[in-house]
Design an enzyme around this catalytic site. Structure first.
Site: not given
Ligand code: AMP
Ligand code: ZN
Length: 113
Positions: A29, A86, A92-93, A99-101
């Site tokens: 991330d 999310n 907060g998506q 995607h899995l965090h």
């Molecule tokens: P969400 O808020 O659950 O949709 O998570 C999206 C995630 O993508 C966030 O944790 C961001 O920090 C991450 N993110 C956004 N742009 C990038 C990128 N270019 N490379 C890696 N992670 C990213």
């Protein structure tokens, strides 16, 4: 397709890749919220968890297996880790490609913020 994560899959946007196979990609991330913060995504574009179909079940299971493998490889499996997906704005998506965090390396709070 104007999707950030599809562009990462296509390598049009660079990322720190951790794992890749024919159906899944994992990468760091860009804004880590824990010492280990890795995103595990399907190569198939699925906008939200609400869009997961029966034919995706094996794929979703494989995403969890990849998360487990990375947690083991990073040495955090025994200590513990959190897997988060999310869905939509109030959760907060921000990127509409599921995607899995994988979050680990520090004590996690509950309830989450
Ligand atoms: P969400 O808020 O659950 O949709 O998570 C999206 C995630 O993508 C966030 O944790 C961001 O920090 C991450 N993110 C956004 N742009 C990038 C990128 N270019 N490379 C890696 N992670 C990213
Ligand atoms: Zn996408």
């Amino acid at each position: 397709m104007n999707c950030l994560f599809c562009r990462i899959i296509q390598d049009k946007i660079t990322s720190k890749r951790i794992y890749e196979d024919e159906s899944i990609l994992a990468f760091e991330d860009v804004s880590p919220q824990a010492p280990v913060h890795i995103l595990i995504i399907p190569k198939k574009h699925i906008p939200t968890s609400l869009d997961i179909e029966e034919k995706d079940h094996e794929l979703i299971g494989r995403m969890f297996q990849v998360a487990n493998k990375i947690a083991i490889d990073r040495g955090v499996a025994e200590r513990g880790f959190r897997i988060v997906m999310n869905c939509n704005s109030e959760a907060g998506q921000t990127v509409f490609h599921i995607h899995l965090h994988l979050l680990a390396g520090r004590a996690m709070n509950w309830p989450p913020g």
